[in-house]
Design an enzyme around this catalytic site. Sequence first.
Site, short mmCIF file in Angstrom:
data_model
loop_
_atom_site.label_atom_id
_atom_site.label_comp_id
_atom_site.label_asym_id
_atom_site.label_seq_id
_atom_site.Cartn_x
_atom_site.Cartn_y
_atom_site.Cartn_z
CG ASN A 104 -1.36 -0.13 18.81
OD1 ASN A 104 -1.25 -1.08 18.04
ND2 ASN A 104 -0.89 1.07 18.53
CG HIS B 194 -0.16 -1.61 14.91
ND1 HIS B 194 0.86 -0.80 15.35
CD2 HIS B 194 0.40 -2.85 14.79
CE1 HIS B 194 1.97 -1.50 15.46
NE2 HIS B 194 1.72 -2.75 15.14
CD GLU C 219 0.49 2.76 15.21
OE1 GLU C 219 -0.15 1.86 15.79
OE2 GLU C 219 1.72 2.89 15.36
#
Length: 246
Positions: free
Chosen positions: A138, A140, A145
């Site tokens: 994702n 990160h 995040e």
Amino acid sequence: MTVQRVVCGTQADVARRAAAQIAELIAPNPRAVLGLATGSTPEGTYAELVRLHRDEGLRFAQVTTFNLDEYWRLPAQHEQSYRRFMEERLFSAIDIPQDQTHVLDGMAADAAAECAAFEAKITECGGVDLWLLGIGSNGHIAFNEPGSAGDSRTRLVDLTPETIAANSDGRFFDDPADVPRQALTAGIGTIRDARRVLLLATGAGKAPAVTRALDGPIDADCPASWLQDHRDCAFYLDTEAASTAR
Ligand code: PGA
């Protein structure tokens, strides 16, 4: 600034070349300060550093290390703690004194105080010379995040369902219910302060995140995109992870 893209072929090539970069830093500069990462990606790099120590005399006796992150409320001796990961993969097999290895304490009484002390220790050591990183699918970096600010500092964060799923696919935890929901993480600003950043990515599953980080806009949707304007950042990629980048 342009991120240097180094396509290394296989996962083993990434590990060898990343370890060589670290060795080239440490050999002439024995008091170097290293930032380290956990996860599957750097395991080969640590194995190669252990080999360089054992077979070629690479010394870590004066090196200082800082790790990116640690699960909140997981004791250091837990088999999935990042302190334990580092002890098993690297620290116990090289000549680094334990008190020169800094991993955030997930059992600290006060998260904010633990994070402030970590930042202060980095400053006291003169900053990080090279921070080794992985990247989440994702986007990160560490446990920053999507949504994390580019100037964020070390802090307590919530993990996303994607990250919890990625870390309970049998490589680390078996059951998502066992994965801690929070972690202490160095911030994106903390990481960007390093004089050099070396991000490693292997496998086709990382290709979209790598492409987004390198070729997309710089914004909080992809935390790794904040590295685009770092003064000295390189992405070391295997062919699969590089397959969709420009
Ligand atoms: P991985 O994790 O190396 O286990 O894929 C990387 C990350 O999430 O930063």
